[in-house]
Design a protein around this motif. Structure first.
Motif, PDB file in Angstrom:
ATOM      1  N   VAL A   7       3.331   6.146  -1.940  1.00 37.95           N
ATOM      2  CA  VAL A   7       4.446   7.075  -1.800  1.00 37.95           C
ATOM      3  C   VAL A   7       5.459   6.956  -2.936  1.00 37.95           C
ATOM      4  O   VAL A   7       5.957   7.963  -3.433  1.00 37.95           O
ATOM      5  CB  VAL A   7       5.139   6.866  -0.433  1.00 37.95           C
ATOM      6  N   THR A   8       5.771   5.762  -3.369  1.00 44.00           N
ATOM      7  CA  THR A   8       6.751   5.559  -4.442  1.00 44.00           C
ATOM      8  C   THR A   8       6.152   4.692  -5.545  1.00 44.00           C
ATOM      9  O   THR A   8       6.553   3.547  -5.745  1.00 44.00           O
ATOM     10  CB  THR A   8       8.030   4.897  -3.899  1.00 44.00           C
ATOM     11  N   PRO A   9       5.194   5.233  -6.290  1.00 43.51           N
ATOM     12  CA  PRO A   9       4.516   4.414  -7.296  1.00 43.51           C
ATOM     13  C   PRO A   9       5.434   3.931  -8.414  1.00 43.51           C
ATOM     14  O   PRO A   9       5.167   2.904  -9.024  1.00 43.51           O
ATOM     15  CB  PRO A   9       3.428   5.339  -7.833  1.00 43.51           C
ATOM     16  N   TRP A  10       6.527   4.634  -8.692  1.00 39.77           N
ATOM     17  CA  TRP A  10       7.424   4.211  -9.755  1.00 39.77           C
ATOM     18  C   TRP A  10       8.177   2.938  -9.392  1.00 39.77           C
ATOM     19  O   TRP A  10       8.758   2.298 -10.252  1.00 39.77           O
ATOM     20  CB  TRP A  10       8.412   5.327 -10.111  1.00 39.77           C
ATOM     21  N   ARG A  11       8.153   2.530  -8.136  1.00 41.26           N
ATOM     22  CA  ARG A  11       8.784   1.282  -7.698  1.00 41.26           C
ATOM     23  C   ARG A  11       7.778   0.140  -7.571  1.00 41.26           C
ATOM     24  O   ARG A  11       8.137  -0.951  -7.155  1.00 41.26           O
ATOM     25  CB  ARG A  11       9.453   1.487  -6.352  1.00 41.26           C
ATOM     26  N   ALA A  12       6.539   0.368  -7.919  1.00 42.04           N
ATOM     27  CA  ALA A  12       5.475  -0.612  -7.691  1.00 42.04           C
ATOM     28  C   ALA A  12       5.257  -1.554  -8.869  1.00 42.04           C
ATOM     29  O   ALA A  12       4.304  -2.313  -8.865  1.00 42.04           O
ATOM     30  CB  ALA A  12       4.168   0.111  -7.373  1.00 42.04           C
ATOM     31  N   GLN A  13       6.121  -1.547  -9.848  1.00 49.93           N
ATOM     32  CA  GLN A  13       5.908  -2.369 -11.034  1.00 49.93           C
ATOM     33  C   GLN A  13       5.850  -3.851 -10.696  1.00 49.93           C
ATOM     34  O   GLN A  13       5.100  -4.606 -11.316  1.00 49.93           O
ATOM     35  CB  GLN A  13       6.996  -2.108 -12.074  1.00 49.93           C
ATOM     36  N   ALA A  14       6.598  -4.299  -9.706  1.00 46.03           N
ATOM     37  CA  ALA A  14       6.601  -5.714  -9.322  1.00 46.03           C
ATOM     38  C   ALA A  14       5.263  -6.155  -8.741  1.00 46.03           C
ATOM     39  O   ALA A  14       4.971  -7.351  -8.694  1.00 46.03           O
ATOM     40  CB  ALA A  14       7.720  -5.983  -8.328  1.00 46.03           C
ATOM     41  N   LEU A  15       4.424  -5.215  -8.333  1.00 48.99           N
ATOM     42  CA  LEU A  15       3.125  -5.555  -7.743  1.00 48.99           C
ATOM     43  C   LEU A  15       2.059  -5.839  -8.796  1.00 48.99           C
ATOM     44  O   LEU A  15       0.958  -6.250  -8.452  1.00 48.99           O
ATOM     45  CB  LEU A  15       2.654  -4.416  -6.834  1.00 48.99           C
ATOM     46  N   PHE A  16       2.376  -5.632 -10.066  1.00 42.64           N
ATOM     47  CA  PHE A  16       1.412  -5.816 -11.141  1.00 42.64           C
ATOM     48  C   PHE A  16       1.831  -6.992 -12.020  1.00 42.64           C
ATOM     49  O   PHE A  16       3.016  -7.219 -12.248  1.00 42.64           O
ATOM     50  CB  PHE A  16       1.311  -4.548 -11.991  1.00 42.64           C
ATOM     51  N   PHE A  20       0.829  -1.206   0.000  1.00 42.36           N
ATOM     52  CA  PHE A  20       0.000   0.000   0.000  1.00 42.36           C
ATOM     53  C   PHE A  20       0.864   1.257   0.000  1.00 42.36           C
ATOM     54  O   PHE A  20       0.654   2.180  -0.782  1.00 42.36           O
ATOM     55  CB  PHE A  20      -0.942  -0.016   1.214  1.00 42.36           C
ATOM     56  N   PHE A  21       1.848   1.306   0.898  1.00 38.09           N
ATOM     57  CA  PHE A  21       2.707   2.487   0.976  1.00 38.09           C
ATOM     58  C   PHE A  21       3.598   2.616  -0.257  1.00 38.09           C
ATOM     59  O   PHE A  21       3.914   3.725  -0.677  1.00 38.09           O
ATOM     60  CB  PHE A  21       3.532   2.481   2.258  1.00 38.09           C
ATOM     61  N   CYS A  22       3.993   1.497  -0.834  1.00 35.93           N
ATOM     62  CA  CYS A  22       4.776   1.544  -2.071  1.00 35.93           C
ATOM     63  C   CYS A  22       3.960   2.177  -3.185  1.00 35.93           C
ATOM     64  O   CYS A  22       4.451   3.037  -3.920  1.00 35.93           O
ATOM     65  CB  CYS A  22       5.219   0.143  -2.470  1.00 35.93           C
ATOM     66  N   ARG A  23       2.707   1.801  -3.310  1.00 37.60           N
ATOM     67  CA  ARG A  23       1.837   2.391  -4.331  1.00 37.60           C
ATOM     68  C   ARG A  23       1.514   3.850  -4.032  1.00 37.60           C
ATOM     69  O   ARG A  23       1.396   4.656  -4.946  1.00 37.60           O
ATOM     70  CB  ARG A  23       0.529   1.610  -4.432  1.00 37.60           C
TER      71      ARG A  23
END
Length: 99
Positions: free
Chosen positions: A14-23, A9-12
């Motif tokens: 605060v730092t959405p550009w690092r959230a690619q692994a969550l998709f 949740f916080f990755c999406r």
């Protein structure tokens, strides 16, 4: 909520550009970044408008200190959102970038 869910949740948030692994797919990640950017742009526009109003009120009022302090806080948050949007735009394909 588990520790992993909270981290995701916080990755999406605060730092959405690092959230690619969550998709699962790149297209879903790009759509997430586009939606995130649109929301940030809306919030940024509201913050800039509020800061402009605070500046106008500050010039018109006799005691201006509180208005200027609020204005500076709004501008700092708006500029922070601008940095996040710029970082997200680097990851999007050319056809999905804002014009």
């Amino acid at each position: 909520m588990g520790e992993t869910d909270l981290k995701d949740f916080f990755c999406r948030l605060v730092t959405p550009w690092r959230a690619q692994a969550l998709f699962d797919e790149d297209e879903a990640f790009f759509q997430f970044l586009s939606r995130y950017n649109r929301r940030c742009n809306t919030v940024r526009a509201v913050l800039f408008a509020a800061a402009a109003i605070m500046l106008i009120i500050g010039y018109a009022a006799a005691s201006t200190q509180p208005y200027y302090s609020i204005c500076v806080a709004l501008l700092v948050v708006a500029l922070g959102l601008s940095l996040i949007i710029a970082q997200n735009e680097k990851l999007l394909p050319e056809d999905m970038r804002q014009k």
